[in-house]
Design a protein around this motif. Structure first.
Motif, PDB file in Angstrom:
ATOM      1  N   PHE A 105       4.740  -2.014   1.993  1.00 52.35           N
ATOM      2  CA  PHE A 105       3.627  -1.083   2.113  1.00 52.35           C
ATOM      3  C   PHE A 105       3.210  -0.642   0.720  1.00 52.35           C
ATOM      4  O   PHE A 105       4.052  -0.499  -0.167  1.00 52.35           O
ATOM      5  N   ILE A 106       1.909  -0.389   0.522  1.00 53.68           N
ATOM      6  CA  ILE A 106       1.447   0.208  -0.719  1.00 53.68           C
ATOM      7  C   ILE A 106       0.718   1.510  -0.430  1.00 53.68           C
ATOM      8  O   ILE A 106      -0.033   1.632   0.532  1.00 53.68           O
ATOM      9  N   PHE A 147      -8.132   4.038  -0.839  1.00 54.77           N
ATOM     10  CA  PHE A 147      -8.970   4.114   0.365  1.00 54.77           C
ATOM     11  C   PHE A 147      -8.793   5.488   1.018  1.00 54.77           C
ATOM     12  O   PHE A 147      -7.663   5.948   1.213  1.00 54.77           O
ATOM     13  N   SER A 148      -9.903   6.114   1.383  1.00 56.11           N
ATOM     14  CA  SER A 148      -9.823   7.418   2.043  1.00 56.11           C
ATOM     15  C   SER A 148      -9.625   7.243   3.548  1.00 56.11           C
ATOM     16  O   SER A 148      -9.913   6.191   4.112  1.00 56.11           O
ATOM     17  N   ASN A 150       1.320  10.097   2.888  1.00 63.53           N
ATOM     18  CA  ASN A 150       2.004  11.235   2.271  1.00 63.53           C
ATOM     19  C   ASN A 150       0.927  12.184   1.740  1.00 63.53           C
ATOM     20  O   ASN A 150       0.430  12.026   0.628  1.00 63.53           O
ATOM     21  N   GLU A 151       0.541  13.160   2.568  1.00 64.86           N
ATOM     22  CA  GLU A 151      -0.570  14.046   2.222  1.00 64.86           C
ATOM     23  C   GLU A 151      -0.276  14.896   0.991  1.00 64.86           C
ATOM     24  O   GLU A 151      -1.185  15.249   0.237  1.00 64.86           O
ATOM     25  N   GLN A 171      -6.006  10.499   1.613  1.00 67.19           N
ATOM     26  CA  GLN A 171      -5.969   9.045   1.506  1.00 67.19           C
ATOM     27  C   GLN A 171      -5.561   8.420   2.844  1.00 67.19           C
ATOM     28  O   GLN A 171      -4.861   9.030   3.642  1.00 67.19           O
ATOM     29  N   ALA A 172      -6.016   7.196   3.071  1.00 69.08           N
ATOM     30  CA  ALA A 172      -5.639   6.461   4.283  1.00 69.08           C
ATOM     31  C   ALA A 172      -4.146   6.128   4.244  1.00 69.08           C
ATOM     32  O   ALA A 172      -3.529   6.125   3.173  1.00 69.08           O
ATOM     33  N   PRO A 173      -3.556   5.851   5.405  1.00 65.27           N
ATOM     34  CA  PRO A 173      -2.139   5.489   5.429  1.00 65.27           C
ATOM     35  C   PRO A 173      -1.842   4.271   4.560  1.00 65.27           C
ATOM     36  O   PRO A 173      -2.739   3.512   4.199  1.00 65.27           O
TER      37      PRO A 173
END
Length: 338
Positions: A34-35, A40-41, A236-237, A243-245
């Motif tokens: 995962f990155i 990306f929002s 991770n808010e 941001q998107a997941p």
């Protein structure tokens, strides 16, 4: 690594040795990761999935006007693609829309977009913007991998820049952007119905968006030697607000071929999770398949890490190009003869 998640999550907001080393570790073990820090929002990705759902809800007769052909561009109906003929006799129960052989300066495809995307300028903007941003992510990941693989400086370029001339935005490539829809029938056996047959990807790097409660991706882990489910991971808010997941990244055949198998092109598939079946949920995903420029030779990379590997790189007596490799794989998948 979160509990129940076989994959590492890597922050790519910085291009440095530490991040490159982490990228290499994940790519040479599981071949998937995962990155986060991808830029990306949440709104961009939500709009993208809304658009995809709207397209697949269009009448079949309309979608079938844009059937996929030897260019790899167009619509694939249910059963039209068979990623694992050894187990799937009728083709995969999914539908897809490819935007293929992309101009990565303009996001034009080899053939025009379906008219539906042009009826509302915002629809076309969403697709074009996503393609261009995903390609920038691809180039960032390639640079990090070059750092992690300790690419040596050559007369041609610095080691970290080795991929740049092989992924020029203004040259033809097999890079493809894809919208996917996996419908969930009312009654299926979640242990036997495969949405996408076991396969490896054809290009160099694949980027994948998936949504919460629409899991189904499984990898045949090179570490555990067993099938492992890839979960949905929340953003991770605290670290990346709005941001998107995290986006799933996997190494594909050409990059594995380039690195003598050091980077793993891992077998994966999509199944019906029992929870999704009970809830009757469809699965939507969005994918960017990165390919080098068509004329790129799949030659050994300039790294000490692969220099002493037996059968390193391409067949020394016959180097093949990226386009030749892709054509061979597409012919096998769709049954095309030329």
């Amino acid at each position: 690594m979160a509990s129940g998640n076989p994959l590492q999550t890597i922050d790519i907001s910085s291009i440095d040795t530490y991040t490159g080393d982490q990228m290499f570790k994940a790519a040479s073990s599981q071949g998937f990761l995962f990155i986060e820090g991808h830029g990306f929002s949440q709104q961009e990705v939500a709009d993208l999935f809304d658009l995809s759902k709207q397209f697949f809800e269009l009448p079949s007769a309309y979608k079938q006007r844009f059937m996929i052909d030897e260019t790899n561009h167009g619509y694939t109906d249910y059963g039209g693609e068979n990623l694992d003929p050894s187990t799937q006799k009728k083709g995969d129960p999914k539908e897809a829309l490819n935007f293929a052989q992309l101009n990565l300066v303009t996001a034009d495809a080899i053939k025009d977009y379906p008219e539906w995307f042009k009826e509302d300028p915002q629809r076309e903007h969403i697709i074009r913007n996503t393609i261009l941003k995903m390609n920038e992510l691809n180039l960032r990941i390639l640079k990090l991998l070059a750092i992690g693989l300790k690419f040596e400086d050559t007369a041609e370029c610095k080691g970290a820049d080795w991929f740049d001339s092989r992924y020029r935005k203004d040259k033809p490539s097999g890079s493809t952007f894809r919208l996917l829809h996996y419908p969930c029938p009312a009654k299926v056996d979640p242990e036997s119905v495969i949405r996408a047959g076991a396969h490896t990807d054809y290009g160099s790097i694949t980027l994948l968006f998936q949504q919460a409660q629409q899991e189904g991706l499984e990898i045949y882990s090179p570490v555990s030697k067993s099938w492992e489910a890839v979960p949905f991971v929340e953003n991770n808010e605290a670290k990346f607000p709005g941001q998107a997941p995290p986006i799933i990244v996997n190494m594909a055949d050409q990059l594995s071929y380039w690195t003598a198998g050091l980077l793993k092109s891992t077998i994966h598939r999509v199944k019906f999770p029992l929870e999704a079946q009970r809830a009757g949920r469809d699965r939507y995903s969005v994918v960017f398949f990165s390919h080098p420029n068509d004329d790129t030779l799949l030659e050994p990379i300039p790294s000490e890490m692969t220099r002493n590997i037996k059968n390193r790189g391409a067949n020394k007596n016959k180097l093949i190009t990226s386009r030749e490799h892709l054509s061979q794989r597409l012919n096998a998948t769709y049954g095309w003869k030329n």
